[in-house]
Design a protein around this motif. Structure first.
Motif, PDB file in Angstrom:
ATOM      1  N   ASN A 188       0.837  -1.209   0.000  1.00 19.43           N
ATOM      2  CA  ASN A 188       0.000   0.000   0.000  1.00 19.43           C
ATOM      3  C   ASN A 188       0.867   1.253   0.000  1.00 19.43           C
ATOM      4  OD1 ASN A 188      -2.912  -1.107   0.534  1.00 19.43           O
ATOM      5  ND2 ASN A 188      -1.596  -2.173   2.000  1.00 19.43           N
ATOM      6  N   PRO A 189       1.605   1.510  -1.077  1.00 23.49           N
ATOM      7  CA  PRO A 189       2.505   2.672  -1.091  1.00 23.49           C
ATOM      8  C   PRO A 189       1.773   3.994  -0.921  1.00 23.49           C
ATOM      9  CG  PRO A 189       2.220   1.779  -3.294  1.00 23.49           C
ATOM     10  CD  PRO A 189       1.590   0.800  -2.363  1.00 23.49           C
ATOM     11  N   ASN A 190       2.277   4.799  -0.005  1.00 24.13           N
ATOM     12  CA  ASN A 190       1.743   6.136   0.264  1.00 24.13           C
ATOM     13  C   ASN A 190       0.290   6.146   0.724  1.00 24.13           C
ATOM     14  OD1 ASN A 190       3.965   7.814   0.029  1.00 24.13           O
ATOM     15  ND2 ASN A 190       2.909   9.231  -1.337  1.00 24.13           N
ATOM     16  N   ILE A 199      -2.729   8.305  -0.657  1.00 24.71           N
ATOM     17  CA  ILE A 199      -3.955   7.549  -0.889  1.00 24.71           C
ATOM     18  C   ILE A 199      -4.748   7.447   0.410  1.00 24.71           C
ATOM     19  CG2 ILE A 199      -4.921   5.317  -1.545  1.00 24.71           C
ATOM     20  CD1 ILE A 199      -2.510   4.918  -3.352  1.00 24.71           C
ATOM     21  N   THR A 200      -6.004   7.784   0.354  1.00 24.81           N
ATOM     22  CA  THR A 200      -6.890   7.618   1.505  1.00 24.81           C
ATOM     23  C   THR A 200      -8.059   6.703   1.171  1.00 24.81           C
ATOM     24  OG1 THR A 200      -8.162   9.570   0.877  1.00 24.81           O
ATOM     25  CG2 THR A 200      -6.347   9.898   2.407  1.00 24.81           C
ATOM     26  N   ASP A 201      -8.316   6.515  -0.127  1.00 23.85           N
ATOM     27  CA  ASP A 201      -9.450   5.709  -0.568  1.00 23.85           C
ATOM     28  C   ASP A 201      -9.230   4.256  -0.191  1.00 23.85           C
ATOM     29  OD1 ASP A 201     -11.563   4.517  -1.942  1.00 23.85           O
ATOM     30  OD2 ASP A 201     -11.474   6.011  -3.539  1.00 23.85           O
ATOM     31  N   ALA A 202     -10.208   3.656   0.478  1.00 24.71           N
ATOM     32  CA  ALA A 202     -10.079   2.261   0.910  1.00 24.71           C
ATOM     33  C   ALA A 202     -10.295   1.283  -0.235  1.00 24.71           C
ATOM     34  CB  ALA A 202     -11.086   1.958   2.027  1.00 24.71           C
ATOM     35  N   ARG A 203     -10.856   1.752  -1.342  1.00 24.01           N
ATOM     36  CA  ARG A 203     -11.104   0.866  -2.468  1.00 24.01           C
ATOM     37  C   ARG A 203      -9.799   0.446  -3.124  1.00 24.01           C
ATOM     38  NH1 ARG A 203     -14.972   4.517  -5.949  1.00 24.01           N
ATOM     39  NH2 ARG A 203     -13.493   6.052  -5.169  1.00 24.01           N
ATOM     40  N   ARG A 204      -9.809  -0.763  -3.663  1.00 21.02           N
ATOM     41  CA  ARG A 204      -8.622  -1.251  -4.360  1.00 21.02           C
ATOM     42  C   ARG A 204      -8.660  -0.737  -5.797  1.00 21.02           C
ATOM     43  NH1 ARG A 204      -4.657  -2.586  -1.366  1.00 21.02           N
ATOM     44  NH2 ARG A 204      -3.848  -3.892  -3.041  1.00 21.02           N
TER      45      ARG A 204
END
Length: 372
Positions: free
Chosen positions: A123-125, A248-253
């Protein structure tokens, strides 16, 4: 243009990129090159130890400390490459090489670093999931009162980018402390006994040599210089990779290509600078193809950049000085509560990737008319 069709084709386009890389033989481990590099570094380290003994109790040992710090960073690069299975075809051989090199030569725990680094690559950044996002900064409050209202404090809070670079001199100590804490904790730790044994050999050998060769004053100074330069060199390389890039804050892949490319930056470099940085100047390619050996990343970058341009994904490549400038400005802005300036629009990219323009300096990618 049909944006839904383009978004749906991203997995296919990534497969095409992988196929091109394989056709050019850019993903295969380079065992012979790594063996020769390891032998070269080992020989240089042996000469450094010999010079340490021959020079004796002298301030000329400062030169030795500088050389040893430089060499240990390059052994750390080897550990990194082994952890990513870039050296041998057999994954177990890579892991054992990384464990032994990290513990016996660098004097640090491979399992501690590998756990942390794996979380970063997954999960980079990502503001919640990437441990490397955390920064040692003082966040400004809307109203600063008392001690914090002093002008020097306000100036420091809003210009604390330099603090990050200064703290890099402590990174070496931090690595060794974290390694021992990890190995001595309760719970399951892979290769715990082996790592403790090898690290103990490394540290005790250093202590014995210091006591045997140097007086206390010079010994303390040399250890401090070595640890400071070792941490600073490592920090100055790894700090360039993602800091100041979108968060990145969005939990979606999201799509793999987007997740890795949008939050990484490359450093414009020649072969010498690439060697100094252990290949990490090509951070985008390293994140897309983590098992690709460092020796092929420059050629791989040509394919990746062309591919990103063709599908409309911003491909960030800046000079070394510009990268440090962006890191500095990023820390300043986050410190004064402007982290939202760096939020990555992955949600928009998931649906209309071709209408996101490359980021302007110090800002995330800008959406044009029609973005979701």
């Amino acid at each position: 243009m049909n944006t839904s069709a383009i978004a749906a084709n991203y997995p296919t386009r990534m497969r095409e990129l992988v196929t091109q890389a394989k056709e050019q033989n850019l993903l295969r481990p380079r065992q012979l090159k790594y063996v020769l590099l390891t032998l070269e570094l080992s020989l240089l380290l042996a000469f450094t130890v010999a010079a340490f003994v021959l020079i004796g109790d002298s301030w000329w040992q400062v030169m030795v400390a500088m050389c040893s710090a430089f060499l240990l960073v390059h052994f750390a690069f080897l550990v990194h490459d082994g952890a990513h299975f870039q050296i041998f075809r057999n994954p177990a051989h890579n892991e054992i090489f990384a464990v032994v090199t990290a513990a016996l030569v660098v004097g640090a725990s491979y399992s501690w670093w590998q756990h942390k680094h794996s979380a970063h690559h997954r999960n980079p950044n990502h503001m919640a999931l990437d441990p490397d996002v955390k920064l040692p900064i003082i966040r400004a409050k809307p109203k600063m009162t008392g001690f914090t209202s002093w002008k020097p404090i306000r100036i420091f809070v809003t210009h604390q980018g330099m603090l990050l670079f200064a703290l890099m001199f402590l990174e070496g100590i931090s690595i060794y402390v974290a390694s021992w804490k990890h190995l001595l904790r309760s719970g399951v730790v892979k290769y715990r006994s082996l790592q403790i044994t090898l690290i103990a050999i490394n540290h005790s050998t250093v202590v014995i040599l210091m006591i045997w060769i140097l007086s206390p004053g010079i010994a303390g100074a040399i250890v401090g210089i070595h640890l400071g330069l070792f941490g600073f060199y490592l920090g100055m390389v790894f700090a360039l990779n993602h800091k100041g890039m979108p968060l990145i804050t969005d939990a979606r892949r999201s799509d793999y290509l987007l997740c890795q490319v949008l939050v990484s930056r490359n450093i414009q470099s020649n072969a010498f600078l690439a060697w100094l940085m252990g290949g990490l100047n090509n951070q985008i390619e390293h994140h897309l193809f983590p098992t690709a050996p460092r020796f092929t990343l420059r050629k791989l970058a040509v394919l990746v950049e062309q591919h990103c341009r063709s599908v409309g994904v911003p491909y960030t490549k800046v000079s070394l000085t510009e990268s440090y400038r962006r890191v500095y400005l990023y820390v300043n802005r986050v410190g004064i509560g402007r982290s939202n300036d760096y939020i990555c629009p992955l949600g928009s990219f998931q649906y209309s990737p071709q209408i996101i323009l490359p980021a302007a300096p110090n800002h995330v990618a800008t959406q044009t008319k029609g973005a979701v």
